[in-house]
Design an enzyme around this catalytic site. Structure first.
Site, short mmCIF file in Angstrom:
data_model
loop_
_atom_site.label_atom_id
_atom_site.label_comp_id
_atom_site.label_asym_id
_atom_site.label_seq_id
_atom_site.Cartn_x
_atom_site.Cartn_y
_atom_site.Cartn_z
N ASP B 517 0.87 -1.18 0.00
CA ASP B 517 0.00 0.00 0.00
C ASP B 517 0.90 1.24 0.00
O ASP B 517 2.12 1.12 0.17
CB ASP B 517 -0.87 -0.05 1.26
CG ASP B 517 -2.06 0.89 1.19
OD1 ASP B 517 -2.26 1.54 0.15
OD2 ASP B 517 -2.80 0.96 2.19
N GLU B 520 2.64 5.13 -3.89
CA GLU B 520 2.60 6.14 -4.96
C GLU B 520 3.90 6.92 -5.07
O GLU B 520 4.22 7.30 -6.19
CB GLU B 520 1.42 7.08 -4.70
CG GLU B 520 0.07 6.41 -4.80
CD GLU B 520 -0.27 5.52 -3.61
OE1 GLU B 520 0.27 5.78 -2.51
OE2 GLU B 520 -1.03 4.57 -3.78
N ASP B 593 -8.79 3.81 -1.93
CA ASP B 593 -9.70 4.17 -0.84
C ASP B 593 -10.99 4.77 -1.37
O ASP B 593 -11.19 5.98 -1.35
CB ASP B 593 -9.02 5.14 0.12
CG ASP B 593 -7.80 4.52 0.77
OD1 ASP B 593 -7.62 3.29 0.64
OD2 ASP B 593 -7.02 5.24 1.39
#
Lengths: 612, 923
Positions: B517, B520, B593
């Site tokens: 997770d 980015e 999300d």
């Protein structure tokens, strides 16, 4: 004995018959109760599915192909999604499992009958498992028996206590009536005296009258302003009063009364005056009503950081990181310190201070005594305890109980025992004496007389307010639902604690539940009600979670010889659940069921054992 | 006191204001095009401002066509001091109609422009067609000659000299154009240069300053798609499947589609805004040409405008006007031009062509195709045990239980919070004893804590990304102060991969898989919640140049770690939030999300379909929505649709209420159980489709137009989708729906899988719905394999028998495939698999082997049931060859589910082995 033997014989013969059926007709997965139903297959060659949707033949029975949507043709295979497989589990309790478990390579039945494909060999563990289960059952029965005794005692005690409380309540109400009359008389007398005094004063100060009047005019002007302010506060005040119910909390009340008195006669019916008094009462009420205060006084500490997300430009790098991160975590950024990982949802330091202040307020409110008989009996029971069947040896938490002083309990000690009416008679006598003795029409007024009247008035009205408080607290208490047999009455006025990691959780039935960490107390919920026919206690509307709901706690109740919090958890954020054992849940009917169950499993023992 | 009462009132007001505003997308915290200088510059450039001309055009001995792009001398201006060096142009042609164009600047400078490594497959180079020669051609009134080379059968590439453009056309000088580059003269390449006196290269955004030591270096150009009705692709955006124009007449002021991997808090359901991953690959589709594609391999921030028709009205463009065309503008902050053109012409051709460049999807383990149960966070071992046992108690199958960040010791990945998880091995082994796996989270931010072994090693060895000054970059994430592993370096990736060894990752077992997770990367205190663009990576590469690929390299390293752990023979499972072209080779992605709203359920379909079109077939959205509490109906509907999407995982934020399927009453438990079970019955079909994706690149979940490229009514439909070529799924995206509108594409008949009823294609139907399920149709002419038995997880289904559902077309025929292997290893690469084709015609079903490597895989599985939809006669039995057995034919249910009424032709217990050749003839 003879009867048991016969039963045993019958039972064995059923088993023999049954095992024949199982082997010859592949009745695998069929429960004893269903054997009758399947017999039709062998007599007529086909029967209807239980849901009536179809018929199936003998060859379709347990042929590993699903014909009945309800699974009745495949009790012994995995072919039907809604099928059920029955394992006899001789030596232990029979078990019905989903057909999805049949021949799935996992041993589900202790007799291993669910795995017959040869893919896996399951050991028969029924005897061992059965033994453990029987022991557990035996222990449970013992707990029930013990709990039941305590329960009976509690129920008896509750009846007595309730009757006592009711009696006290009705007596207090009578006393209240009398005292009200006296207070009224004293008040009138006091006012007469004051009127006289006023007259005197006016007389004396005649020469200064001009000046006085100017001053009074000025005073009136000020009152006018205050009225405006008081009106703005009105909604808040009303709300508060609703919650408190009674205004008559002693120390401030006296201030209020004296303020009233000081204002003098000519203002007594003045609207300005009334407004002023209201505003005083508000302040007073606010001071006494912490929940209200708590919520709002917290806020200033939130403001700076909650304001921040709207303008993250001005933050330092670290503040910014915390701030952005807090959007996901819902924690205020301060809490994500170096050890953010381990720090769980706790309040920040500012809040600690706030709440600890409150906690302190609560204690110093002075309502910490309650009549002795109210809460002694349970402790006795506690000290007598023999056996603890709950807690399951969990070592990271411990459970404890203590009394709490109800908010509404009033210090009645100065009235001695309330059961003794002599104090009232004494007051009555004194008052009569006063009323007779003091001649208000006499000028100049005797200052000691007027002092005495005032003192007596203050005394009497103080007592009246205490009685009224007690009445209201008793009314409130008696208004609670203590269960059909009042079996939960003994839990009133007690708190039960459990320590879980760094938190201490307190469950106070009929009051509230809290989570304490160091000096910080978080309310998990206020008493709401019983639910699921007295199997669950609900505490709702606790402190609000940041970015989340108001906290709440659901307490599942289970029979135990002691009242104890056995477990606490937070399955969803801010929604807590706990397990509380109490004798109140040790019901006779359930005990009977358990005993019957034990009897029946004991009967199976020999058979099960033989198979090993 | 009065004052304080006022204060309280204000506070109350302020608080209620806060609660309504804190939960929303923070638009102002992200740069828009106007705040992004390169985007603003590119958007304001006028058509035909490109003044480059190719010269020195030759074919090299590598088989490439190369040229120098020179600046056209401008007679009005003395350009001697402002002279741009020549750009290097090369054009290569690959098998199956792929054109690659590279434009680069002279690399003899201190700073090298970044070329993205490890994305293009090594094998791709071997598919290059060596150009031998070019033709010269004068186009129209051109003053200069153009150069034409062969591309593939029927297609050629034209390098036009003046004006400079590159286009692909059908063969012949009048051939229709397919794709073109710089036809509007918007190409611009800012070459690296020396800073002029007084020039300020810094860029400021909010409190952040980007030092930009190398100055402007952006690239922009226009690309046109001919014969196009719509364009698709370029994820990740929460928006429609067919991309809406972002600029042009009649288009409201809009941002371009942004490709910049960002951790966006509470993203909106309809926005061109960039999300967690980026794939600069666009497809076009239209009735006249079919499909084509364009892919720009570039990892810097990119912005793409889809230009509405008429945008260039004033520029007097001389493009063929008889062809429908969609123009697009591509802008990137840095990098080079490395562009791939795919000619199609069918939708599946384009995805295959793209897959030949960046790879096909990894073959997942069977367990990964089942249902996954996640929550932030399953708190402790007891919680895990409880959730696991509730699935069994309610007879709901699932395969994987997930642990989010709270399982770690203070967000130090590869560690456990030992008070909550004292015995992680035991916990995993317990799950594994019922065939279940566990997934734990491992993120790229490393807690700066000297006591943490990963940090100690990484800082000692210099494995962290550096800030502009050369120090380890120190950002803020879950653990607080954190640094980020520099995954661009293959050596560091290899070091990272070793951390997944069972001996290194204490508390891990072979049944543990990984979730990446925040890659980015998410940096809470960085500009736009990510890393500063002037941070430095291995090889002196600035973060701006590779930002979009950072998460990809991290995903790659993690996946390699699991591969190493399993001795190279356990297929990795790694879920990643960030992605880039090539991600499909390393694992799964999800849409991040999302929020528990109907709108977000609806937009998850085009998001997942777009990912499939651009190579990443194994994707899904959090079932129920991550933020917020879904109402029960939404949750149920979400399960019902998500069961048909490739990656199927329920997940929720820690502030939400628990939402495991059994928490909403008996009826809803039943509905969610049914939805999950539908998925499990279809796993043989899904697994076969995953294999197809693994071999060809064609996705599991497909837009309708991929299967029906001729049917214009499907082009912008993104409410329904195809699972493989056989199932059409229509979700229900509104509350209390009594019916839904379903378009069934033209051509085949469709069979409602609830009732077995037949519907003619090419029409829109209003279909009644209940809470029990969503409309799903099987296309006539297909055969779908199922396993109609329910188990705890995929592991226990291994030996269960199959059901085949044959939907017969108008000529009485149908066909389908079944792929089986061991579900976990790479033995299939050595031929350890079964691949069967089932064909039905003239009342006879035949099973033949499709495996090319011989059959080393054995299966005892049989076929227990064959269902026939649309078969005209009413046979009573069927003969099986070669065994010469006879099976009964009767009427039976289409799905064995109580409450579902259907009565369809069923061959009962043919019990043929799935691994054998056989025929079954209806009698």
């Amino acid at each position: 004995m003879k009867k048991i033997n016969t039963l045993f014989l019958v039972f064995c013969s059923i088993l023999i018959l049954r095992s024949e059926l199982v082997h010859s007709h592949n009745l695998i997965g069929v429960s004893l109760q269903d054997e009758e139903y399947y017999k039709g297959l062998y007599s007529t060659g086909k029967i209807k599915c239980k849901d009536g949707s179809k018929t199936f033949t003998k060859s379709q029975f347990n042929d590993d192909f699903c014909d009945c949507p309800d699974g009745t043709d495949e009790p012994g295979t995995s072919a039907c999604p809604s099928g059920k497989f029955y394992c006899r589990n001789a030596g232990h309790s029979p078990l019905t499992i989903f057909s999805s478990r049949v021949n799935d390579g996992i041993c589900d039945c202790c007799d291993g009958s669910d795995e017959y494909s040869g893919k896996i060999k399951c050991k028969n563990t029924c005897w061992e498992a059965g033994k453990v289960a029987r022991q557990r059952l035996t222990k449970k029965i013992a707990t029930f028996q013990e709990g039941l005794t305590i329960r009976k005692h509690d129920v008896e005690q509750a009846k007595i206590s309730v009757a006592k409380d009711e009696a006290e309540l009705s007596r207090l109400k009578e006393e209240e009536n009398i005292l009200k009359g006296l207070v009224q008389q004293l008040k009138e007398r006091k006012e007469q005296i004051e009127k006289a005094e006023e007259k005197e004063r006016i007389q004396r100060e005649k020469e200064e009258k001009q000046k006085k009047e100017a001053e009074e005019a000025k005073l009136k002007e000020q009152k006018g302003e205050e009225k405006v302010n008081a009106e703005e506060q009105e909604p808040v005040g009303t709300n508060t009063n609703d919650e408190t119910g009674i205004h008559d909390h002693s120390p401030l009340d006296q201030d209020l009364d004296s303020a009233r008195a000081d204002l003098g006669d000519e203002l007594a019916h003045n609207d300005d005056n009334a407004a002023f008094v209201d505003s005083l009462e508000e302040e007073h009420a606010e001071k006494n009503e912490e929940p209200f205060e708590v919520e709002h006084e917290h806020e200033p500490s939130h403001v700076p950081q909650e304001d921040a997300p709207e303008d993250t430009k001005s933050l330092s790098r670290e503040e910014l990181g915390r701030e952005i991160g807090s959007r996901w975590t819902g924690k205020r950024s301060e809490q994500q310190d170096e050890d953010a990982g381990t720090a769980r949802d706790h309040e920040d330091d500012d809040e600690y201070d706030e709440t600890s202040d409150n906690a302190h307020d609560e204690e110093s409110d002075g309502y910490d005594t309650e009549t002795e008989e109210d809460h002694s009996k349970y402790e006795d029971d506690d000290t007598e305890d023999h056996m603890n069947n709950v807690g399951d040896g969990a070592d990271d938490h411990s459970s404890d109980s203590h009394k709490y002083a109800s908010d509404d309990e009033v210090d009645m000690s100065d009235m001695e025992s309330t059961s003794n009416p002599s104090w009232l008679e004494k007051i009555q006598q004194t008052v009569r004496k006063f009323l007779d003795a003091v001649n208000v029409f006499q000028t100049p007024v005797d200052t000691s007389d007027s002092e005495n009247v005032r003192k007596e008035y203050d005394d009497a009205s103080g007592k009246l307010s205490k009685i009224q408080s007690r009445i209201s607290s008793l009314t409130k208490k008696l208004g609670y639902d203590f269960g059909p047999e009042k079996e939960f009455f003994s839990l009133y006025g007690h708190c039960y604690e459990i320590k879980e990691n760094k938190y201490v959780y307190k469950v106070c039935p009929f009051k509230e539940a809290t989570q304490v960490e160091g000096h910080s107390t978080t309310t998990l919920g206020k008493w709401e009600k019983f639910d699921e026919s007295y199997k669950v206690m609900l505490f709702t509307n606790g402190d609000k979670c940041w970015n989340g709901p108001y906290r709440s706690l659901t307490v599942r109740l289970r029979c135990g010889s002691k009242v104890e919090v056995a477990d606490i958890d937070e399955p969803s954020r801010c929604e807590y659940s706990a397990l509380l054992t109490t004798p109140a849940l040790c019901q006779e009917g359930r005990l009977k069921e358990l005993q019957e169950k034990l009897e029946s499993v004991n009967k199976q023992q020999p058979q099960g054992h033989d198979e090993l | 006191m009065k004052k304080s009462i006022h204060y309280l009132i204000y506070l109350t007001l302020f608080l209620s204001y806060l609660t309504t505003t804190t939960h929303s997308w923070k638009k102002e915290e992200f740069r828009n095009c106007n705040q992004t200088p390169f985007c603003k510059r590119a958007r304001s450039r006028h058509p035909h401002s490109c003044n480059l001309i190719p010269s020195d055009v030759t074919i090299t001995n590598n088989g490439d066509l190369v040229a120098k792009l020179k600046t056209k001398p401008n007679p009005d201006q003395d350009s001697s001091d402002d002279h741009n060096p020549d750009l290097e142009f090369s054009l290569s042609v690959y098998k199956d109609g792929i054109l690659r164009v590279k434009i680069h600047e002279n690399q003899e400078k201190d700073k090298k422009r970044f070329e993205v490594p490890d994305v293009v497959l090594d094998e791709f180079e071997s598919q290059k067609l060596w150009l031998q020669r070019f033709k010269k051609e004068v186009i129209g009134d051109d003053l200069l000659e153009s150069f034409v080379v062969y591309l593939s059968d029927g297609y050629e590439v034209v390098l036009r000299s003046d004006p400079f453009e590159v286009f692909v056309r059908e063969q012949g000088s009048g051939g229709a154009r397919i794709l073109s580059f710089n036809s509007h003269g918007l190409f611009d390449f800012e070459q690296l240069r020396v800073k002029k006196e007084g020039e300020d290269w810094e860029e400021r955004f909010r409190s952040h300053t980007d030092s930009r030591p190398y100055g402007p270096q952006s690239i922009s150009f226009d690309v046109s798609f001919y014969g196009a009705d719509f364009v698709y692709g370029i994820p990740e955006h929460a928006t429609s499947l067919a991309l809406k124009p972002t600029s042009g007449p009649g288009v409201e002021e809009s941002e371009p589609y942004r490709l910049f991997n960002l951790d966006v808090f509470e993203y909106l359901a309809e926005s061109p805004f960039g999300l967690y991953g980026s794939i600069p690959f666009m497809l076009s589709h239209g009735k006249s040409h079919g499909t084509s594609g364009f892919f720009w391999l570039n990892a810097a921030e990119m912005q793409i405008d889809v230009l509405g028709s008429g945008w260039d009205a004033e520029s007097k463009i001389a493009l063929p006007s008889d062809q429908k065309r969609i123009d697009t503008l591509w802008m990137s902050e840095a990098g080079i031009v490395d562009a791939f053109f795919f000619v199609g012409p069918k939708p599946k051709d384009v995805v295959k062509q793209y897959a030949s460049v960046t790879g096909t999807s990894a073959m997942p383990q069977l367990f990964a195709t089942g249902y996954h149960q996640c929550r932030w966070n399953y708190k402790d071992e007891e919680d895990v045990k409880n959730v696991d046992s509730k699935f069994d108690e309610h007879d709901i199958p699932y395969d994987v239980l997930w642990l989010d960040i709270e399982h770690t010791d203070g967000k130090r990945y590869f560690t456990w919070d030992r008070t909550l998880f004292p015995n992680p091995e035991q916990m995993q082994n317990d799950l594994a004893s019922r065939g279940r796996r566990m997934v734990t989270i491992v993120d790229p931010h490393i807690k700066r804590d000297e006591g943490y072994h990963i940090h100690k090693e990484a800082s000692k060895n210099g494995y962290y990304v550096k800030d502009a000054s050369g120090k380890d970059y120190d950002g803020w994430c879950w653990p607080g102060s954190s640094s980020y592993i520099d995954m661009v370096n293959p050596d560091i990736r290899s070091w990272w991969a070793d951390k997944f060894a069972l001996s290194e990752y204490v508390g891990s077992t072979p049944s543990l898989y990984i979730w990446n997770d925040m890659n980015e990367p998410s940096v809470f205190n960085g500009p736009e919640v990510t890393m500063p663009r002037d941070a430095l990576h291995y090889g002196n590469v600035e973060h701006r140049e590779l930002h979009n690929a950072y998460g990809y390299y991290f995903h790659m390293a993690t996946s390699d770690g699991l591969l190493k752990r399993g001795g190279g023979n356990d297929r990795p499972f790694v879920l990643s939030r960030a992605f880039f072209p090539g991600t499909q080779r390393y694992g799964t992605v999800w849409t991040g999300d999302n929020t528990a709203e109907w709108e977000q359920l609806r937009v998850s379909i085009p998001m997942i379909l777009t990912l499939g079109l651009t190579g990443i077939t194994f994707s899904g959205a959090d079932v129920g929505g991550f933020f917020g509490n879904p109402d029960t109906e939404l949750l149920v509907r979400w399960y019902q649709v998500a069961a048909y999407l490739p990656f199927f995982r329920g997940h929720a934020h820690h502030d939400t209420k628990r939402r495991e399927p059994w928490l909403f009453g008996e009826r809803n438990t039943q509905l969610m159980r049914d939805a999950i079970r539908v998925r499990y019955t279809l796993l043989p079909y899904f697994y076969t489709l995953f294999r197809e994706a693994n071999v060809t690149g064609v996705p599991v979940a497909r837009p309708l137009w991929m299967e029906f490229p001729e049917d214009e009514a499907t082009y912008s439909n993104d409410e329904a989708f195809m699972v493989g070529n056989g199932l059409l799924v229509q979700g229900v995206y509104t509350q209390r729906a009594k019916d839904v509108t379903v378009y069934l594409p033209n051509g085949p008949t469709w069979f409602d899988l609830r009732s077995g009823a037949a519907f003619k294609g090419g029409k829109t139907y209003k279909i009644e719905v209940t809470d029990a399920d969503i409309p799903v149709f099987q296309r006539a002419g297909t055969i779908i394999p199922r396993k109609d038995r329910f188990r705890r997880s995929t592991v226990q289904m291994e030996n269960d028998p199959y059901t085949l559902v044959i939907a017969v077309d108008s000529s009485g025929a149908a066909e389908g495939e079944l792929y089986i292997d061991d579900g976990k290893s790479y033995d299939f690469k050595q031929g350890a698999y079964l691949h069967r084709r089932f064909t039905f015609s003239d009342g006879k079903l035949t099973s033949v082997n499709l495996a090319t490597l011989g059959t080393k895989f054995l299966s005892d599985c049989t076929i227990e049931r064959i269902i026939l939809l649309g078969h005209s006669s009413k046979p009573k039995s069927a003969r099986i060859e070669p065994s010469n057995n006879v099976a009964e034919v009767e009427l039976g249910p289409l799905q064995i589910r109580s409450g579902v009424q259907s009565s369809v032709l069923t061959i009962r217990k043919p019990n043929v082995r799935v691994s054998d050749d056989w025929t079954i003839k209806l009698l």
